[in-house]
Scaffold this active site. Structure first.
Site, PDB file in Angstrom:
ATOM      1  N   ARG A 239     130.028 -36.557 -10.926  1.00 56.92           N
ATOM      2  CA  ARG A 239     129.126 -36.598 -11.906  1.00 56.92           C
ATOM      3  C   ARG A 239     127.922 -37.341 -11.423  1.00 56.92           C
ATOM      4  O   ARG A 239     126.649 -36.385 -12.205  1.00 56.92           O
ATOM      5  CB  ARG A 239     129.228 -37.835 -13.419  1.00 56.92           C
ATOM      6  CG  ARG A 239     129.042 -37.112 -14.962  1.00 56.92           C
ATOM      7  CD  ARG A 239     129.669 -38.201 -15.816  1.00 56.92           C
ATOM      8  NE  ARG A 239     129.654 -36.935 -17.214  1.00 56.92           N
ATOM      9  CZ  ARG A 239     129.347 -37.981 -18.437  1.00 56.92           C
ATOM     10  NH1 ARG A 239     129.634 -39.277 -17.812  1.00 56.92           N
ATOM     11  NH2 ARG A 239     129.055 -37.864 -19.599  1.00 56.92           N
TER      12      ARG A 239
ATOM     13  N   SER B 196     125.601 -34.110 -20.288  1.00 56.11           N
ATOM     14  CA  SER B 196     126.641 -33.797 -19.934  1.00 56.11           C
ATOM     15  C   SER B 196     127.771 -34.547 -20.993  1.00 56.11           C
ATOM     16  O   SER B 196     128.126 -35.298 -21.210  1.00 56.11           O
ATOM     17  CB  SER B 196     126.423 -34.561 -18.475  1.00 56.11           C
ATOM     18  OG  SER B 196     127.353 -35.210 -18.220  1.00 56.11           O
ATOM     19  N   SER B 197     128.825 -33.581 -21.445  1.00 59.48           N
ATOM     20  CA  SER B 197     129.656 -33.464 -22.247  1.00 59.48           C
ATOM     21  C   SER B 197     130.412 -34.717 -21.746  1.00 59.48           C
ATOM     22  O   SER B 197     130.823 -35.379 -20.503  1.00 59.48           O
ATOM     23  CB  SER B 197     130.618 -32.349 -22.539  1.00 59.48           C
ATOM     24  OG  SER B 197     129.779 -31.583 -22.845  1.00 59.48           O
ATOM     25  N   ALA B 198     131.181 -35.290 -22.942  1.00 60.26           N
ATOM     26  CA  ALA B 198     131.990 -36.327 -22.585  1.00 60.26           C
ATOM     27  C   ALA B 198     133.648 -35.618 -21.561  1.00 60.26           C
ATOM     28  O   ALA B 198     133.217 -35.022 -21.787  1.00 60.26           O
ATOM     29  CB  ALA B 198     132.339 -37.082 -24.071  1.00 60.26           C
TER      30      ALA B 198
ATOM     31  N   TYR C  42     130.147 -28.960 -29.371  1.00 57.21           N
ATOM     32  CA  TYR C  42     129.135 -29.316 -28.631  1.00 57.21           C
ATOM     33  C   TYR C  42     127.897 -28.223 -29.432  1.00 57.21           C
ATOM     34  O   TYR C  42     128.313 -28.240 -30.633  1.00 57.21           O
ATOM     35  CB  TYR C  42     129.778 -27.816 -28.120  1.00 57.21           C
ATOM     36  CG  TYR C  42     130.968 -28.052 -26.429  1.00 57.21           C
ATOM     37  CD1 TYR C  42     130.377 -28.182 -25.324  1.00 57.21           C
ATOM     38  CD2 TYR C  42     132.115 -29.020 -26.847  1.00 57.21           C
ATOM     39  CE1 TYR C  42     131.062 -28.851 -24.250  1.00 57.21           C
ATOM     40  CE2 TYR C  42     132.247 -29.995 -25.810  1.00 57.21           C
ATOM     41  CZ  TYR C  42     132.528 -29.123 -24.558  1.00 57.21           C
ATOM     42  OH  TYR C  42     132.652 -30.330 -23.521  1.00 57.21           O
TER      43      TYR C  42
END
Length: 377
Positions: A37, A97-99, A242
């Site tokens: 990540r 940056s999504s969980a 989102y």
């Protein structure tokens, strides 16, 4: 940072994912470990910690930055479509940056396999695109990003990690017809209306996974399967909140000039509608097409229900009141519609989210309960 340090951070990230959901499948875990990540987070990023967001800066404090990258939370990477510097700390979140747990949820619903032709909607900084490359093969992945600056950053990030998927700059609602047909479509942004172009560009049996915002409450993960007749059917699965596809962001209509709201009262607590379970929110959205916005204040709660231009109601809950003030504009009784839809959900037996589904066809989209034959509305 040593390989040992990185493995420790990855182990900690996986442990946090498992703390909020079931263990991920082996293929998804391998991808999460392979697509590091930190390759896809900018040197300065914003951590959305409630009403006190804060910055992490790789140059100023590399340890804090890296720790934040491998936590379980979302990381904001852009404000106001790039018009506001992240250091301002205030602005509309327009890319993130999504969980990791949510990323894993959607990837498991998508279930991409080696050799699948995958269309991603919303490249962002490239992390989910990298995961898809590891799962399906980089030569099979096409990713569309509307923001040229984000698209350029993602291209650099992916190339730096040795990955070269096919990247497109454009409106994700249009898909990527030149790369069709697809076996999987994965949206990393929410839609209000599933673009039919996505179905048109899929082969029969293809899977589409997208967050969907109804305009009432948090978003939902929707998994669709494309049928040979050109329709797609599927159910709502779980929470997925989102940012909205830019071409489908809601339009806020100003109140008509000189319009005077009608004042009355309602016995229905607006908090009941606003804080209803996901199934109720889906029912209200399906039956009315309305939007709900809220604001909480000490001793006071405000809920706005709105439809088209000039169609609006404001319900105000105040501590100690037996009835609540209602202000309405326009001829459409939008508050009564929302309340009626809520109680229709109650009469249906208070069905949970996973009993609701959607059919998408060239004529539009329809909500249903239990099966496509039981259309709501």
């Amino acid at each position: 940072m040593t390989d040992h340090d990185l493995e420790g951070l990855l182990d900690a990230m996986m442990a946090r994912i498992v703390s909020v959901r079931a263990p991920v499948g082996e293929r998804i875990e391998q991808a999460l470990r392979a697509a590091r990540r930190h390759h896809y987070v900018p040197p300065v990023a914003l951590i959305p910690a409630g009403d006190r967001p804060y910055l992490v800066d790789r140059d100023a404090d590399p340890k804090e930055w890296l720790t934040a990258v491998y936590t379980e939370g979302a990381i904001v990477t852009q404000l106001d479509d790039g018009a506001t510097d992240l250091r301002a700390l205030e602005g509309a979140y327009s890319s993130s940056s999504s969980a990791p747990a949510t990323v894993a949820d959607l990837l498991e619903l998508l279930d991409p396999r080696p050799g699948d032709r995958v269309l991603e909607i919303g490249t962002g900084m490239g992390w989910t695109c990298a995961l898809l490359c590891h799962l399906a093969g980089e030569e099979n992945v096409t990713s569309v990003e509307v923001d040229p600056a984000l698209a350029a950053a993602a291209a650099d990030n992916l190339a730096g990690a040795g990955l070269h998927p096919h990247l497109v700059v454009g409106d994700g609602a249009a898909g990527a017809a030149g790369r069709a047909p697809f076996d999987r479509v994965h949206a990393t942004c929410a839609v209000r209306t599933v673009p039919y172009a996505w179905i048109e560009q899929c082969r029969p049996g293809a899977v589409i996974v997208t967050p969907l915002h109804t305009g009432i409450g948090d978003g939902h993960a929707l998994r669709l399967v494309v049928l040979p007749d050109g329709t797609a059917h599927g159910r709502f699965r779980e929470y997925a909140d989102y940012m909205t596809l830019r071409s489908q962001r809601p339009v806020y209509h100003p109140d008509p000039d000189g319009a005077e709201p009608r004042e009355s009262t309602t016995r229905v607590d607006p908090r009941m509608i606003a804080h209803a379970p996901p199934g109720a929110r889906l029912a209200v959205a399906a039956l009315t097409g309305l939007r709900l916005d809220i604001r909480e204040e000490p001793g006071r709660f405000l809920a706005w229900v709105s439809g088209g231009p000039g169609e609006k109601a404001l319900a105000v809950w105040e501590d100690g009141q037996d009835e609540y003030t209602l202000f309405e504009l326009g001829d459409r009784p939008v508050w009564d519609e929302a309340v009626a839809a809520y109680f229709q959900w109650v009469r249906l037996g208070e069905p949970r989210r996973d009993r609701f589904g959607m059919t998408v066809s060239p004529q539009g989209q329809q909500y249903w309960i239990d099966s496509p034959a039981r259309v709501l509305g």
